[in-house]
Design a protein around this motif. Structure first.
Motif, PDB file in Angstrom:
ATOM      1  N   PRO A 134       0.800  -1.225   0.000  1.00  0.00           N
ATOM      2  CA  PRO A 134       0.000   0.000   0.000  1.00  0.00           C
ATOM      3  C   PRO A 134       0.832   1.274   0.000  1.00  0.00           C
ATOM      4  CG  PRO A 134      -0.926  -1.585   1.529  1.00  0.00           C
ATOM      5  CD  PRO A 134       0.390  -2.156   1.075  1.00  0.00           C
ATOM      6  N   ALA A 135       1.905   1.301   0.769  1.00  0.00           N
ATOM      7  CA  ALA A 135       2.726   2.519   0.838  1.00  0.00           C
ATOM      8  C   ALA A 135       3.390   2.801  -0.500  1.00  0.00           C
ATOM      9  CB  ALA A 135       3.774   2.376   1.937  1.00  0.00           C
ATOM     10  N   ALA A 136       3.987   1.786  -1.106  1.00  0.00           N
ATOM     11  CA  ALA A 136       4.646   1.977  -2.399  1.00  0.00           C
ATOM     12  C   ALA A 136       3.626   2.222  -3.503  1.00  0.00           C
ATOM     13  CB  ALA A 136       5.506   0.757  -2.730  1.00  0.00           C
ATOM     14  N   ASP A 137       2.489   1.526  -3.436  1.00  0.00           N
ATOM     15  CA  ASP A 137       1.500   1.644  -4.503  1.00  0.00           C
ATOM     16  C   ASP A 137       0.862   3.027  -4.552  1.00  0.00           C
ATOM     17  OD1 ASP A 137       2.033  -0.898  -5.248  1.00  0.00           O
ATOM     18  OD2 ASP A 137       0.154  -1.776  -4.507  1.00  0.00           O
ATOM     19  N   ALA A 138       0.794   3.733  -3.432  1.00  0.00           N
ATOM     20  CA  ALA A 138       0.216   5.078  -3.440  1.00  0.00           C
ATOM     21  C   ALA A 138       0.995   5.988  -4.381  1.00  0.00           C
ATOM     22  CB  ALA A 138       0.201   5.644  -2.021  1.00  0.00           C
ATOM     23  N   LEU A 139       2.324   5.931  -4.316  1.00  0.00           N
ATOM     24  CA  LEU A 139       3.150   6.736  -5.208  1.00  0.00           C
ATOM     25  C   LEU A 139       3.035   6.248  -6.651  1.00  0.00           C
ATOM     26  CD1 LEU A 139       5.285   8.890  -5.751  1.00  0.00           C
ATOM     27  CD2 LEU A 139       7.033   7.211  -5.098  1.00  0.00           C
ATOM     28  N   ILE A 140       3.022   4.945  -6.849  1.00  0.00           N
ATOM     29  CA  ILE A 140       2.915   4.373  -8.190  1.00  0.00           C
ATOM     30  C   ILE A 140       1.611   4.808  -8.852  1.00  0.00           C
ATOM     31  CG2 ILE A 140       2.546   2.173  -9.380  1.00  0.00           C
ATOM     32  CD1 ILE A 140       4.627   0.975  -7.396  1.00  0.00           C
ATOM     33  N   LEU A 141       0.508   4.787  -8.104  1.00  0.00           N
ATOM     34  CA  LEU A 141      -0.782   5.183  -8.662  1.00  0.00           C
ATOM     35  C   LEU A 141      -0.837   6.684  -8.941  1.00  0.00           C
ATOM     36  CD1 LEU A 141      -3.096   2.925  -6.486  1.00  0.00           C
ATOM     37  CD2 LEU A 141      -2.608   2.663  -8.929  1.00  0.00           C
ATOM     38  N   ARG A 142      -0.199   7.498  -8.102  1.00  0.00           N
ATOM     39  CA  ARG A 142      -0.134   8.937  -8.371  1.00  0.00           C
ATOM     40  C   ARG A 142       0.630   9.201  -9.666  1.00  0.00           C
ATOM     41  NH1 ARG A 142       0.889   9.560  -2.784  1.00  0.00           N
ATOM     42  NH2 ARG A 142       3.090  10.034  -3.146  1.00  0.00           N
ATOM     43  N   ARG A 143       1.696   8.429  -9.899  1.00  0.00           N
ATOM     44  CA  ARG A 143       2.476   8.596 -11.126  1.00  0.00           C
ATOM     45  C   ARG A 143       1.635   8.222 -12.352  1.00  0.00           C
ATOM     46  NH1 ARG A 143       6.682   5.388  -9.934  1.00  0.00           N
ATOM     47  NH2 ARG A 143       7.658   7.047  -8.725  1.00  0.00           N
ATOM     48  N   LEU A 144       0.878   7.138 -12.255  1.00  0.00           N
ATOM     49  CA  LEU A 144       0.014   6.749 -13.366  1.00  0.00           C
ATOM     50  C   LEU A 144      -1.064   7.800 -13.621  1.00  0.00           C
ATOM     51  CD1 LEU A 144      -0.361   2.925 -12.669  1.00  0.00           C
ATOM     52  CD2 LEU A 144       0.577   3.948 -14.758  1.00  0.00           C
ATOM     53  N   ASP A 145      -1.633   8.364 -12.546  1.00  0.00           N
ATOM     54  CA  ASP A 145      -2.626   9.430 -12.696  1.00  0.00           C
ATOM     55  C   ASP A 145      -2.015  10.660 -13.366  1.00  0.00           C
ATOM     56  OD1 ASP A 145      -4.702   7.986 -11.624  1.00  0.00           O
ATOM     57  OD2 ASP A 145      -4.463   8.783  -9.591  1.00  0.00           O
ATOM     58  N   PHE A 146      -0.764  10.975 -13.035  1.00  0.00           N
ATOM     59  CA  PHE A 146      -0.075  12.100 -13.674  1.00  0.00           C
ATOM     60  C   PHE A 146       0.013  11.876 -15.180  1.00  0.00           C
ATOM     61  CE2 PHE A 146       4.107  13.135 -15.487  1.00  0.00           C
ATOM     62  CZ  PHE A 146       3.998  14.510 -15.559  1.00  0.00           C
ATOM     63  N   TYR A 147       0.383  10.678 -15.591  1.00  0.00           N
ATOM     64  CA  TYR A 147       0.494  10.410 -17.020  1.00  0.00           C
ATOM     65  C   TYR A 147      -0.866  10.482 -17.703  1.00  0.00           C
ATOM     66  CZ  TYR A 147       5.388   9.027 -16.571  1.00  0.00           C
ATOM     67  OH  TYR A 147       6.742   9.023 -16.356  1.00  0.00           O
ATOM     68  N   ARG A 148      -1.897  10.006 -17.041  1.00  0.00           N
ATOM     69  CA  ARG A 148      -3.244  10.100 -17.624  1.00  0.00           C
ATOM     70  C   ARG A 148      -3.642  11.566 -17.808  1.00  0.00           C
ATOM     71  NH1 ARG A 148      -4.527   6.045 -13.643  1.00  0.00           N
ATOM     72  NH2 ARG A 148      -4.666   3.965 -14.568  1.00  0.00           N
ATOM     73  N   ARG A 149      -3.354  12.402 -16.818  1.00  0.00           N
ATOM     74  CA  ARG A 149      -3.688  13.824 -16.928  1.00  0.00           C
ATOM     75  C   ARG A 149      -2.921  14.494 -18.064  1.00  0.00           C
ATOM     76  NH1 ARG A 149      -2.804  13.691 -11.377  1.00  0.00           N
ATOM     77  NH2 ARG A 149      -0.957  15.012 -11.604  1.00  0.00           N
ATOM     78  N   SER A 150      -1.758  13.964 -18.368  1.00  0.00           N
ATOM     79  CA  SER A 150      -0.944  14.537 -19.445  1.00  0.00           C
ATOM     80  C   SER A 150      -1.396  14.072 -20.823  1.00  0.00           C
ATOM     81  CB  SER A 150       0.527  14.167 -19.233  1.00  0.00           C
ATOM     82  OG  SER A 150       0.765  12.823 -19.581  1.00  0.00           O
ATOM     83  N   GLY A 151      -2.436  13.235 -20.867  1.00  0.00           N
ATOM     84  CA  GLY A 151      -2.965  12.793 -22.151  1.00  0.00           C
ATOM     85  C   GLY A 151      -2.568  11.401 -22.567  1.00  0.00           C
ATOM     86  N   ALA A 152      -1.872  10.667 -21.710  1.00  0.00           N
ATOM     87  CA  ALA A 152      -1.443   9.316 -22.064  1.00  0.00           C
ATOM     88  C   ALA A 152      -2.598   8.330 -21.936  1.00  0.00           C
ATOM     89  CB  ALA A 152      -0.286   8.873 -21.175  1.00  0.00           C
ATOM     90  N   ALA A 153      -2.632   7.372 -22.849  1.00  0.00           N
ATOM     91  CA  ALA A 153      -3.589   6.272 -22.787  1.00  0.00           C
ATOM     92  C   ALA A 153      -2.901   5.063 -22.163  1.00  0.00           C
ATOM     93  CB  ALA A 153      -4.090   5.927 -24.183  1.00  0.00           C
ATOM     94  N   LEU A 154      -3.616   4.351 -21.323  1.00  0.00           N
ATOM     95  CA  LEU A 154      -3.108   3.114 -20.737  1.00  0.00           C
ATOM     96  C   LEU A 154      -3.372   1.980 -21.715  1.00  0.00           C
ATOM     97  CD1 LEU A 154      -1.860   1.837 -18.148  1.00  0.00           C
ATOM     98  CD2 LEU A 154      -4.206   1.394 -17.401  1.00  0.00           C
TER      99      LEU A 154
END
Length: 202
Positions: free
Chosen positions: A115-135
């Motif tokens: 959970p502690a590590a995943d919080a940062l990982i998920l924030r990073r993925l959200d950042f990329y989504r906000r920048s227009g990236a598709a998963l």
């Protein structure tokens, strides 16, 4: 802000400070590999600088040998500059440096159940989504580290084409034997990443 290709000295300085701080050894290829790839014309190390020449961020890009597909190898904003929108602006400026039909791929670490590590990982993925990236629908494992795959493109190409080009980028550097040892593109559902290794073993 001034986005430009870094000199070898600037890349060495960035590598020894901000890149080492931002990425664990298992994810950071050695400097000599970056320099060798730059000499081959397939690596563009961009640096974003302020008017006084201070580094604001870095985007290190690994180019497909045959065309307009580029892998975002590393995106880094120095610790003291994070949280101010520099990362998003860096991505915007980076994409403007290439033709409009260029496809950009990226790899962002996948959640692993901590959970502690995943919080940062998920924030990073959200950042990329906000920048227009598709998963994208396939994951990768590189040197034993599990990543989600993202893409910036308009329109988005067929995923089979993206997967092929993604594989070719790594094959062009490693060759088949080392590719099969270190690289899993795609990482099949339920498949475990191979044991963690690093570039110094290649």
């Amino acid at each position: 802000m001034n986005l430009r290709i870094m000199t070898p000295e600037e890349l060495e300085k960035a590598y020894g400070t901000d890149l080492r701080e931002a990425f664990p050894p298992s994810e950071l290829k050695p400097l000599f590999a970056m320099e060798r790839m730059r000499e081959r014309g397939v690596y563009d190390p961009w640096g974003l600088f302020d008017e006084g020449g201070e580094a604001l961020g870095y985007a290190l890009l690994w180019k497909h040998p045959e065309g307009r597909c580029i892998l975002l190898d590393y995106l880094c904003v120095p610790r003291t500059r994070r949280g101010g929108g520099i990362g998003e602006r860096l991505l915007e400026l980076m994409r403007e440096k290439y033709p409009a039909d260029t496809v950009f791929l990226g790899e962002s670490e996948a959640p692993g159940g901590d959970p502690a590590a995943d919080a940062l990982i998920l924030r990073r993925l959200d950042f990329y989504r906000r920048s227009g990236a598709a998963l994208l629908g396939y994951d990768t494992a590189l040197f034993g580290v599990h990543f989600k795959t993202i893409c910036w493109a308009d329109p988005l190409p067929e995923e089979t084409d993206l997967l092929r080009r993604h594989q070719e980028i790594y094959l062009s550097q490693f060759g088949r034997e080392r590719y099969d040892r270190y690289i899993q593109i795609p990482l099949a559902p339920g498949e475990a990443p191979r044991p963690v290794s690093d570039w110094t073993e290649e």
